[in-house]
Write a protein that holds these residues in place. Structure first.
Motif, PDB file in Angstrom:
ATOM      1  N   TYR A 130      27.039  10.290  14.920  1.00 59.78           N
ATOM      2  CA  TYR A 130      25.979   9.381  14.876  1.00 59.78           C
ATOM      3  C   TYR A 130      25.450   8.757  13.769  1.00 59.78           C
ATOM      4  O   TYR A 130      25.510   9.356  12.753  1.00 59.78           O
ATOM      5  N   ALA A 131      25.529   7.508  13.559  1.00 57.92           N
ATOM      6  CA  ALA A 131      25.070   6.859  12.720  1.00 57.92           C
ATOM      7  C   ALA A 131      23.457   6.080  12.849  1.00 57.92           C
ATOM      8  O   ALA A 131      23.417   5.841  13.989  1.00 57.92           O
ATOM      9  N   ALA A 132      22.550   6.452  11.801  1.00 55.47           N
ATOM     10  CA  ALA A 132      21.278   6.135  12.329  1.00 55.47           C
ATOM     11  C   ALA A 132      20.366   5.635  10.848  1.00 55.47           C
ATOM     12  O   ALA A 132      20.998   5.963   9.880  1.00 55.47           O
ATOM     13  N   TRP A 133      19.058   5.367  11.235  1.00 62.17           N
ATOM     14  CA  TRP A 133      18.186   5.076  10.172  1.00 62.17           C
ATOM     15  C   TRP A 133      16.950   6.150  10.594  1.00 62.17           C
ATOM     16  O   TRP A 133      16.559   5.789  11.683  1.00 62.17           O
ATOM     17  N   ALA A 134      16.635   6.581   9.528  1.00 67.94           N
ATOM     18  CA  ALA A 134      15.416   7.623   9.871  1.00 67.94           C
ATOM     19  C   ALA A 134      14.127   7.071   9.160  1.00 67.94           C
ATOM     20  O   ALA A 134      14.183   6.886   7.907  1.00 67.94           O
ATOM     21  N   THR A 135      13.006   6.843   9.897  1.00 65.61           N
ATOM     22  CA  THR A 135      11.810   6.323   9.239  1.00 65.61           C
ATOM     23  C   THR A 135      10.811   7.411   9.473  1.00 65.61           C
ATOM     24  O   THR A 135      10.633   7.833  10.532  1.00 65.61           O
ATOM     25  N   HIS A 136      10.327   8.128   8.300  1.00 61.05           N
ATOM     26  CA  HIS A 136       9.046   8.896   8.211  1.00 61.05           C
ATOM     27  C   HIS A 136       7.985   8.229   7.782  1.00 61.05           C
ATOM     28  O   HIS A 136       7.717   7.605   6.833  1.00 61.05           O
ATOM     29  N   THR A 137       6.931   8.403   8.570  1.00 65.90           N
ATOM     30  CA  THR A 137       5.682   8.102   8.444  1.00 65.90           C
ATOM     31  C   THR A 137       5.148   9.416   7.975  1.00 65.90           C
ATOM     32  O   THR A 137       4.783  10.208   8.898  1.00 65.90           O
ATOM     33  N   LEU A 138       4.592   9.598   6.739  1.00 64.07           N
ATOM     34  CA  LEU A 138       4.153  10.771   6.010  1.00 64.07           C
ATOM     35  C   LEU A 138       2.726  10.778   5.654  1.00 64.07           C
ATOM     36  O   LEU A 138       2.092   9.919   5.433  1.00 64.07           O
ATOM     37  N   THR A 139       1.984  11.996   5.598  1.00 64.28           N
ATOM     38  CA  THR A 139       0.604  12.016   5.161  1.00 64.28           C
ATOM     39  C   THR A 139       0.640  13.427   4.259  1.00 64.28           C
ATOM     40  O   THR A 139       1.281  13.973   4.290  1.00 64.28           O
ATOM     41  N   VAL A 140      -0.493  13.401   3.593  1.00 70.28           N
ATOM     42  CA  VAL A 140      -0.802  14.839   2.983  1.00 70.28           C
ATOM     43  C   VAL A 140      -2.212  15.307   3.441  1.00 70.28           C
ATOM     44  O   VAL A 140      -3.028  14.869   3.572  1.00 70.28           O
ATOM     45  N   ILE A 141      -1.674  16.740   3.855  1.00 73.10           N
ATOM     46  CA  ILE A 141      -3.021  17.488   4.515  1.00 73.10           C
ATOM     47  C   ILE A 141      -3.063  18.781   3.887  1.00 73.10           C
ATOM     48  O   ILE A 141      -1.980  19.268   3.582  1.00 73.10           O
TER      49      ILE A 141
END
Length: 168
Positions: A130-141
């Motif tokens: 599979y070819a893809a783009w991963a978008t991570h929305t991150l936070t700090v806890i």
């Protein structure tokens, strides 16, 4: 194998965000699913849109749109002795381009990365690429980077897919 991750005392650097994304893919490749699940916030989602440019996972069908509870159920299924579709277990391999930090909003404690990748999943003599783009929305806890949303956009999202057993 647990990797020591230092506790952050301030906002994460771009390099720390990039390292986090790479470590997350490695955990999946090494089938450290319970440790991987800990990377997600309690209200996180893992989303794989069905349509190109899809903007809403609730009003349009998705290949996957799973909250942490559903992810936990999938992890339990993967390690279960009665999961015959996983005898032998599926394996995977991520080939990531260098993740890019697209947005930093320190006031909102939100950071977004974008990672082009190839993902291979295999079981027996069946191997899928599979070819893809991963978008991570991150936070700090509590000084640790955590995933609020992981969105995986397949390049050929409109194609007919068999079962995707693991996590991209």
């Amino acid at each position: 194998m647990t990797v020591h991750v230092p506790v952050l005392t301030g906002a994460p650097t771009d390099q720390q965000l990039i390292d986090f994304v790479v470590r997350e893919a490695r955990m999946i490749d090494q089938q450290r699913f319970e440790e991987w699940l800990e990377l997600y916030t309690d209200d996180a989602y893992y989303w794989m849109p069905l349509e190109w440019g899809q903007t809403d996972p609730k009003l349009t069908c998705s290949l996957m749109y799973e909250d942490k509870l559903l992810l936990k159920i999938r992890v339990e299924r993967l390690k279960g002795n009665r999961t015959f579709s996983q005898k032998p277990k599926s394996r995977c391999h991520h080939v990531l381009q260098v993740p890019q930090v697209d947005r930093r909003d320190e006031a909102a404690n939100e950071y977004v990365t974008w990672t082009p990748m190839h993902y291979v999943e295999t079981r027996f003599d069946d191997q899928k690429l599979y070819a893809a783009w991963a978008t991570h929305t991150l936070t700090v806890i509590d000084g640790q980077i955590r995933i609020k949303l992981k969105r995986v956009d397949l390049v050929n999202c409109e194609a007919a897919f068999g079962n995707i057993q693991l996590f991209m």
